[in-house]
Design a protein around this motif. Sequence first.
Motif, PDB file in Angstrom:
ATOM      1  N   CYS A 141       0.808  -1.242   0.000  1.00  0.00           N
ATOM      2  CA  CYS A 141       0.000   0.000   0.000  1.00  0.00           C
ATOM      3  C   CYS A 141       0.836   1.286   0.000  1.00  0.00           C
ATOM      4  N   THR A 142       1.885   1.333   0.805  1.00  0.00           N
ATOM      5  CA  THR A 142       2.633   2.595   0.899  1.00  0.00           C
ATOM      6  C   THR A 142       3.313   2.940  -0.438  1.00  0.00           C
ATOM      7  N   PRO A 143       4.054   2.009  -1.049  1.00  0.00           N
ATOM      8  CA  PRO A 143       4.628   2.351  -2.363  1.00  0.00           C
ATOM      9  C   PRO A 143       3.577   2.617  -3.431  1.00  0.00           C
ATOM     10  N   VAL A 164      15.617   5.669  -4.793  1.00  0.00           N
ATOM     11  CA  VAL A 164      14.874   5.239  -3.608  1.00  0.00           C
ATOM     12  C   VAL A 164      15.901   5.029  -2.509  1.00  0.00           C
ATOM     13  N   VAL A 165      15.758   5.770  -1.425  1.00  0.00           N
ATOM     14  CA  VAL A 165      16.692   5.575  -0.306  1.00  0.00           C
ATOM     15  C   VAL A 165      16.007   4.660   0.698  1.00  0.00           C
ATOM     16  N   GLY A 166      16.545   3.461   0.865  1.00  0.00           N
ATOM     17  CA  GLY A 166      15.941   2.426   1.719  1.00  0.00           C
ATOM     18  C   GLY A 166      15.610   1.214   0.870  1.00  0.00           C
ATOM     19  N   ARG A 167      15.892   0.027   1.395  1.00  0.00           N
ATOM     20  CA  ARG A 167      15.669  -1.203   0.623  1.00  0.00           C
ATOM     21  C   ARG A 167      14.852  -2.222   1.415  1.00  0.00           C
ATOM     22  N   SER A 168      13.899  -1.735   2.230  1.00  0.00           N
ATOM     23  CA  SER A 168      13.074  -2.681   2.999  1.00  0.00           C
ATOM     24  C   SER A 168      12.117  -3.409   2.051  1.00  0.00           C
ATOM     25  N   ASN A 169      11.630  -4.557   2.534  1.00  0.00           N
ATOM     26  CA  ASN A 169      10.686  -5.334   1.721  1.00  0.00           C
ATOM     27  C   ASN A 169       9.320  -4.663   1.641  1.00  0.00           C
ATOM     28  N   SER A 191      22.133   1.747   3.538  1.00  0.00           N
ATOM     29  CA  SER A 191      23.112   2.221   4.525  1.00  0.00           C
ATOM     30  C   SER A 191      24.554   2.037   4.071  1.00  0.00           C
ATOM     31  N   ARG A 192      24.813   1.198   3.075  1.00  0.00           N
ATOM     32  CA  ARG A 192      26.194   0.998   2.607  1.00  0.00           C
ATOM     33  C   ARG A 192      26.499   1.798   1.342  1.00  0.00           C
ATOM     34  N   THR A 193      25.545   2.573   0.873  1.00  0.00           N
ATOM     35  CA  THR A 193      25.759   3.340  -0.365  1.00  0.00           C
ATOM     36  C   THR A 193      26.861   4.382  -0.159  1.00  0.00           C
ATOM     37  N   ALA A 208      12.351   8.834  -0.086  1.00  0.00           N
ATOM     38  CA  ALA A 208      13.134   8.573   1.128  1.00  0.00           C
ATOM     39  C   ALA A 208      12.339   7.683   2.060  1.00  0.00           C
ATOM     40  N   ALA A 209      12.853   6.467   2.305  1.00  0.00           N
ATOM     41  CA  ALA A 209      12.185   5.511   3.204  1.00  0.00           C
ATOM     42  C   ALA A 209      13.250   4.872   4.072  1.00  0.00           C
ATOM     43  N   VAL A 210      13.710   5.641   5.049  1.00  0.00           N
ATOM     44  CA  VAL A 210      14.879   5.268   5.829  1.00  0.00           C
ATOM     45  C   VAL A 210      14.538   5.060   7.314  1.00  0.00           C
ATOM     46  N   GLY A 211      13.750   6.005   7.857  1.00  0.00           N
ATOM     47  CA  GLY A 211      13.468   5.956   9.288  1.00  0.00           C
ATOM     48  C   GLY A 211      14.506   6.708  10.106  1.00  0.00           C
ATOM     49  N   ARG A 212      15.118   7.730   9.500  1.00  0.00           N
ATOM     50  CA  ARG A 212      16.074   8.589  10.224  1.00  0.00           C
ATOM     51  C   ARG A 212      15.637  10.042  10.053  1.00  0.00           C
ATOM     52  N   GLY A 231       9.221   8.662   5.405  1.00  0.00           N
ATOM     53  CA  GLY A 231       9.595   8.527   6.821  1.00  0.00           C
ATOM     54  C   GLY A 231       8.581   9.115   7.779  1.00  0.00           C
ATOM     55  N   ILE A 232       8.404   8.424   8.886  1.00  0.00           N
ATOM     56  CA  ILE A 232       7.585   8.958   9.985  1.00  0.00           C
ATOM     57  C   ILE A 232       8.430   8.815  11.245  1.00  0.00           C
ATOM     58  N   ASN A 233       8.941   9.933  11.733  1.00  0.00           N
ATOM     59  CA  ASN A 233       9.824   9.895  12.903  1.00  0.00           C
ATOM     60  C   ASN A 233       9.298  10.877  13.947  1.00  0.00           C
ATOM     61  N   ARG A 234       9.242  10.417  15.192  1.00  0.00           N
ATOM     62  CA  ARG A 234       8.797  11.309  16.268  1.00  0.00           C
ATOM     63  C   ARG A 234      10.034  11.844  16.982  1.00  0.00           C
ATOM     64  N   GLY A 254       9.770  13.853   8.777  1.00  0.00           N
ATOM     65  CA  GLY A 254      10.076  12.817   7.803  1.00  0.00           C
ATOM     66  C   GLY A 254      11.557  12.468   7.788  1.00  0.00           C
ATOM     67  N   ASP A 255      11.951  11.786   6.731  1.00  0.00           N
ATOM     68  CA  ASP A 255      13.366  11.458   6.533  1.00  0.00           C
ATOM     69  C   ASP A 255      14.081  12.573   5.776  1.00  0.00           C
ATOM     70  N   VAL A 256      13.294  13.539   5.316  1.00  0.00           N
ATOM     71  CA  VAL A 256      13.840  14.666   4.550  1.00  0.00           C
ATOM     72  C   VAL A 256      13.750  15.918   5.421  1.00  0.00           C
ATOM     73  N   VAL A 275       2.594  11.040   2.513  1.00  0.00           N
ATOM     74  CA  VAL A 275       2.450   9.620   2.177  1.00  0.00           C
ATOM     75  C   VAL A 275       1.511   8.894   3.146  1.00  0.00           C
ATOM     76  N   GLY A 276       1.587   9.260   4.427  1.00  0.00           N
ATOM     77  CA  GLY A 276       0.837   8.538   5.468  1.00  0.00           C
ATOM     78  C   GLY A 276      -0.619   8.277   5.114  1.00  0.00           C
ATOM     79  N   PRO A 277      -1.412   9.314   4.823  1.00  0.00           N
ATOM     80  CA  PRO A 277      -2.841   9.090   4.548  1.00  0.00           C
ATOM     81  C   PRO A 277      -3.091   8.225   3.307  1.00  0.00           C
TER      82      PRO A 277
HETATM   83  P1  NDP Z   1      13.400  -0.230   7.548  1.00  0.00           P
HETATM   84  O1  NDP Z   1      14.063   0.078   8.840  1.00  0.00           O
HETATM   85  O2  NDP Z   1      12.877  -1.588   7.312  1.00  0.00           O
HETATM   86  O3  NDP Z   1      14.419   0.121   6.358  1.00  0.00           O
HETATM   87  C1  NDP Z   1      15.167   1.272   6.390  1.00  0.00           C
HETATM   88  C2  NDP Z   1      16.099   1.319   5.200  1.00  0.00           C
HETATM   89  O4  NDP Z   1      16.870   2.513   5.281  1.00  0.00           O
HETATM   90  C3  NDP Z   1      17.086   0.158   5.135  1.00  0.00           C
HETATM   91  O5  NDP Z   1      17.135  -0.375   3.844  1.00  0.00           O
HETATM   92  C4  NDP Z   1      18.423   0.787   5.521  1.00  0.00           C
HETATM   93  O6  NDP Z   1      19.539   0.264   4.843  1.00  0.00           O
HETATM   94  C5  NDP Z   1      18.238   2.218   5.053  1.00  0.00           C
HETATM   95  N1  NDP Z   1      19.101   3.105   5.819  1.00  0.00           N
HETATM   96  C6  NDP Z   1      19.281   3.179   7.156  1.00  0.00           C
HETATM   97  N2  NDP Z   1      20.173   4.122   7.465  1.00  0.00           N
HETATM   98  C7  NDP Z   1      20.595   4.658   6.296  1.00  0.00           C
HETATM   99  C8  NDP Z   1      21.521   5.655   5.960  1.00  0.00           C
HETATM  100  N3  NDP Z   1      22.209   6.319   6.888  1.00  0.00           N
HETATM  101  N4  NDP Z   1      21.690   5.949   4.660  1.00  0.00           N
HETATM  102  C9  NDP Z   1      21.011   5.297   3.701  1.00  0.00           C
HETATM  103  N5  NDP Z   1      20.099   4.328   3.968  1.00  0.00           N
HETATM  104  C10 NDP Z   1      19.908   4.009   5.247  1.00  0.00           C
HETATM  105  O7  NDP Z   1      12.277   0.873   7.386  1.00  0.00           O
HETATM  106  P2  NDP Z   1      10.898   0.873   6.527  1.00  0.00           P
HETATM  107  O8  NDP Z   1      11.204   0.773   5.083  1.00  0.00           O
HETATM  108  O9  NDP Z   1       9.932  -0.052   7.126  1.00  0.00           O
HETATM  109  O10 NDP Z   1      10.387   2.339   6.850  1.00  0.00           O
HETATM  110  C11 NDP Z   1      11.125   3.488   6.505  1.00  0.00           C
HETATM  111  C12 NDP Z   1      10.451   4.709   7.067  1.00  0.00           C
HETATM  112  O11 NDP Z   1       9.165   4.813   6.486  1.00  0.00           O
HETATM  113  C13 NDP Z   1      10.202   4.696   8.576  1.00  0.00           C
HETATM  114  O12 NDP Z   1      10.323   6.013   9.066  1.00  0.00           O
HETATM  115  C14 NDP Z   1       8.766   4.229   8.702  1.00  0.00           C
HETATM  116  O13 NDP Z   1       8.154   4.702   9.878  1.00  0.00           O
HETATM  117  C15 NDP Z   1       8.165   4.872   7.498  1.00  0.00           C
HETATM  118  N6  NDP Z   1       6.972   4.189   6.975  1.00  0.00           N
HETATM  119  C16 NDP Z   1       5.911   4.972   6.675  1.00  0.00           C
HETATM  120  C17 NDP Z   1       4.780   4.420   6.171  1.00  0.00           C
HETATM  121  C18 NDP Z   1       3.647   5.326   5.795  1.00  0.00           C
HETATM  122  O14 NDP Z   1       2.522   4.890   5.715  1.00  0.00           O
HETATM  123  N7  NDP Z   1       3.915   6.593   5.515  1.00  0.00           N
HETATM  124  C19 NDP Z   1       4.631   2.969   5.984  1.00  0.00           C
HETATM  125  C20 NDP Z   1       5.836   2.246   6.241  1.00  0.00           C
HETATM  126  C21 NDP Z   1       6.958   2.848   6.735  1.00  0.00           C
HETATM  127  P3  NDP Z   1      20.116  -1.221   5.102  1.00  0.00           P
HETATM  128  O15 NDP Z   1      19.161  -2.127   4.401  1.00  0.00           O
HETATM  129  O16 NDP Z   1      21.466  -1.175   4.501  1.00  0.00           O
HETATM  130  O17 NDP Z   1      20.103  -1.413   6.584  1.00  0.00           O
END
Ligand code: NDP
Length: 305
Positions: A141-143, A164-169, A191-193, A208-212, A231-234, A254-256, A275-277
């Motif tokens: 849903c999010t993508p 795309v920054v972030g490689r989560s499933n 994170s290794r880029t 940006a989907a990082v969580g930072r 990103g959604i960060n508190r 966000g992450d930005v 993105v959230g809604p």
């Molecule tokens: P994950 O923690 O599963 O993945 C984070 C990704 O970011 C990983 O691939 C990681 O790399 C990469 N990363 C971490 N640090 C760095 C860095 N310094 N530089 C580059 N890349 C980095 O997170 P999610 O994908 O689940 O979620 C990402 C964000 O999106 C979160 O803030 C989450 O809350 C938010 N989110 C929001 C949603 C919405 O509805 N808006 C839904 C889902 C998520 P590596 O693989 O190398 O560790």
Amino acid sequence: MGAQIIDGKAFAAKVRGQVAEHVAKLKESHGITPGLAVVLVGEDPASQVYVRSKGKMTVEVGMNSYEHKLDADTPEDVLLALIDQLNRDPAVHGILVQLPLPGHLNEDLVINSIDPAKDVDGFHISNVGLLGTGQKSMVPCTPLGCLMMLRDHHGSLSGLDAVVVGRSNIVGKPMAQLLLGDSCTVTIAHSRTKNLADVVRRADIVVAAVGRPEMVPGDWIKPGATVIDVGINRIDAPEKGTNEDGSVKTRLVGDVHYESAAAVAGAITPVPGGVGPMTIACLLANTLTAAARANDLPEPEGLTA
Ligand code: NDP
């Protein structure tokens, strides 16, 4: 010149309106009411809030909502039996198991026990494979929400450079697949880029989907680029004062880094309200798609990948 703000809240309301129209037509012309079953195991407060709001919006668009709340210590076989029952229930077109699950449950096993045709989260391994090979699937849903906003803003995405920054499933990888499906030239960073700033700087589209919190500053953004902030960060917000218990108030970012990025980007999604809604709106769209497919009816236009 400031960036155009992509209003995810308004866009999501529009998508829900389109879903509601399709649902009304399905009911009227075919007697079908799409149904979404949400399974919640345990009492995680954030998950409870999500499940409640998913249920409310499901009903608002005219669909049936079925909520199944199980105790935190529910044995795996009991959960699997419930999923099996929902898989076989013709009134249920979509099944969502709220994640994360308590530690004693095998998340992969549980997700892969959902009928792929009802897997409205798009996490089943079959759907991951179908998306990866460019075939019709259920899309996370999010993508999907990000893709809809990008298509709405750009029209065609063909030939654009996307990073795309972030490689989560759940976000990064499916996002990259979707952008590739729309003929972007896609880079997935993580994170290794090396030289991340330079990688991001060449992008016409940055997701940006990082969580930072605020890790992507404005000087990484190519002038005029479109920035989708997942990103959604508190974070602490001392400027807002303290709560009754003396703790510092917080705010979402966000992450930005929004202000600096908005100064150079062509368009940007805010956090919150970007993105959230769209995520819940796309869950409803996926449930509608699943109901249409289950009944061999045409898929709703503009609401799928
Ligand atoms: P994950 O923690 O599963 O993945 C984070 C990704 O970011 C990983 O691939 C990681 O790399 C990469 N990363 C971490 N640090 C760095 C860095 N310094 N530089 C580059 N890349 C980095 O997170 P999610 O994908 O689940 O979620 C990402 C964000 O999106 C979160 O803030 C989450 O809350 C938010 N989110 C929001 C949603 C919405 O509805 N808006 C839904 C889902 C998520 P590596 O693989 O190398 O560790």
